[in-house]
Write an enzyme that holds these catalytic residues in place. Sequence first.
Site, short mmCIF file in Angstrom:
data_model
loop_
_atom_site.label_atom_id
_atom_site.label_comp_id
_atom_site.label_asym_id
_atom_site.label_seq_id
_atom_site.Cartn_x
_atom_site.Cartn_y
_atom_site.Cartn_z
N TYR A 1 0.91 -1.18 0.01
CA TYR A 1 -0.13 -0.13 0.00
C TYR A 1 0.74 1.23 -0.10
O TYR A 1 0.32 2.45 0.03
CB TYR A 1 -0.87 0.00 1.17
CG TYR A 1 -2.42 -0.61 0.90
CD1 TYR A 1 -2.24 -2.08 0.79
CD2 TYR A 1 -3.28 -0.04 0.54
CE1 TYR A 1 -3.38 -2.98 0.52
CE2 TYR A 1 -4.59 -0.64 0.30
CZ TYR A 1 -4.60 -2.21 0.17
OH TYR A 1 -5.60 -2.75 -0.40
N LYS B 1 2.48 -15.01 3.14
CA LYS B 1 3.03 -15.96 1.84
C LYS B 1 4.51 -16.02 2.12
O LYS B 1 5.12 -15.44 1.02
CB LYS B 1 2.49 -15.00 0.59
CG LYS B 1 1.08 -15.75 -0.13
CD LYS B 1 1.16 -17.28 -0.20
CE LYS B 1 1.59 -17.61 -1.45
NZ LYS B 1 1.29 -19.25 -1.66
N ASP C 1 -3.28 -18.21 1.37
CA ASP C 1 -4.10 -18.77 0.48
C ASP C 1 -4.84 -20.15 1.41
O ASP C 1 -5.93 -20.35 1.13
CB ASP C 1 -3.25 -19.42 -0.89
CG ASP C 1 -2.02 -20.10 -0.33
OD1 ASP C 1 -1.58 -20.21 0.82
OD2 ASP C 1 -1.09 -20.93 -1.19
N ASP D 1 -6.99 -6.87 3.54
CA ASP D 1 -7.97 -6.29 2.64
C ASP D 1 -8.93 -7.37 2.04
O ASP D 1 -10.10 -7.49 2.12
CB ASP D 1 -7.32 -5.40 1.70
CG ASP D 1 -8.45 -5.09 0.79
OD1 ASP D 1 -9.37 -4.40 1.23
OD2 ASP D 1 -8.51 -4.93 -0.33
N ASP E 1 -12.96 -9.05 3.43
CA ASP E 1 -14.07 -9.06 2.59
C ASP E 1 -14.63 -10.70 2.59
O ASP E 1 -15.82 -10.87 2.69
CB ASP E 1 -13.81 -8.72 1.22
CG ASP E 1 -14.13 -7.33 0.79
OD1 ASP E 1 -13.87 -6.48 1.54
OD2 ASP E 1 -14.71 -6.97 -0.45
C1 IPM Z 1 -10.70 -1.24 2.12
C2 IPM Z 1 -10.82 -0.97 0.51
C3 IPM Z 1 -9.61 0.07 0.24
C4 IPM Z 1 -8.21 -0.70 0.64
C5 IPM Z 1 -9.49 0.48 -1.48
C6 IPM Z 1 -10.68 1.39 -1.70
C7 IPM Z 1 -8.23 1.47 -1.48
O1 IPM Z 1 -11.04 -1.72 -0.13
O2 IPM Z 1 -11.14 -0.27 2.95
O3 IPM Z 1 -10.95 -2.16 2.21
O4 IPM Z 1 -7.64 -1.49 -0.40
O5 IPM Z 1 -7.73 -0.54 1.86
MN MN Z 2 -11.33 -3.73 0.91
#
Ligand code: IPM
Ligand code: MN
Length: 379
Positions: A137, A212, A245, A269, A273
Amino acid sequence: MPSYEIAVIPGDGIGPEVICEAVKALNALAPRFGFKANLKSYPFGAEHYLRHHEVLPPGAFDDIGAASALLLGAVGDPRVPVGPLEQELLLALRFRFDQYVNIRPTRSWPSAPVPVSLPEGAETDILVVRENTEDFYMNLGTSGNSRGLRAAMPVDRRLYRGEARVELELEPPVEAAFTLGILTSPGTLRVAERAFRLAEERGERVMYSATKSNALPHLYGFWDRTVAEAAKAHPGVKLKNINVDNLAYQLARAPHLFGVLLCPNLFGDIISDLAAGITGGLGLAASANIGDGLSMFEPVHGSAPDIAGTGKANPLAAVLSVSLMLDHLGEREAADALETAVETYLAKSPRVMLPYELDGGAPCQKVGDLVVQAIEGRL
Ligand code: IPM
Ligand code: MN
Ligand code: NAD
């Protein structure tokens, strides 16, 4: 009476829709728990960018930085090229205020179907602790013609591949790109320390660290060694390294077996999700970006342009981000009451009153109203 200055950036897409409901919940809690929340809203995001040809006006960071906390909806809009808003607004806030730990809890909720079959009585309760200012990042890289790129390469103008130096092919020139992943020992130690403390508070016996290092030993081998150093001060929590993974695979099979997951930035990140998907949806996934200065609270999800303006957004991730914010501000009772209100609402509502995301039929605003009713004991 304690009084808090709350900076609010509703942002783009469903951001303003969900933040409106989160603010309603905050305003319902304040008088009941004896604090004051003074909100200051900032119109930053795609509209501001299109109108003023800038992401943020000069002085914006200083102004926002004076607040007690920042609540953010989401940024990103199909009318704007991908990049500037995410980089110069969202990520810039995390970097500018050195919000080095990103806490992303996801858990089972009443009425939220889990798309994985769990053993009878088992629940999920996962806490992703994501490093938030380093790794890939840092965005230190470039793309272009390999001749120019070679001049920009950081290490002896060569690429490293394992221990072998590999000259970047120059003839014929090719289009190429690189970006650096950087980890530092203070950066890794401070987030690991926070993750271990959170694991201890939760009474966890095990904490997973997901990398990883098999494929990228320079970068993630360093992470593994540094986290192992931090582990020495926390003998009650066993550190387990896991390949990310494999973690993705195991989470999809048996999410109830996992608790605190410490991850470098990029993997955190993705894993957050995934954890959200397993435990009911992105519309229930809240997050806290914590630093020693201004901290920022936001849903894990983005601006969801595919459903913006339809009323289908689930505002509970934003509502629960307010709960994380109140906890951070020291308003623990109000924070707990808000989480309980969400739980009560989800448990007591017939299907038609649930968010669309949970196969219900209640628009965003209605969900917010019902949470307020639950806060006020009217549900
Ligand atoms: C999150 C988002 C951000 C990230 C993006 C929008 C840059 O996906 O906050 O999870 O990757 O951190
Ligand atoms: Mn995200
Ligand atoms: P997204 O999180 O916006 O959406 C992913 C999927 O989840 C979509 O199908 C969406 O409809 C659904 N979804 C998300 N939040 C929901 C909610 N509250 N209720 C119901 N459904 C919900 O991810 P994306 O589509 O990859 O990104 C869209 C834009 O948002 C991009 O510009 C991206 O860069 C940006 N983004 C911003 C942030 C942020 O500001 N924190 C985070 C992630 C993505």
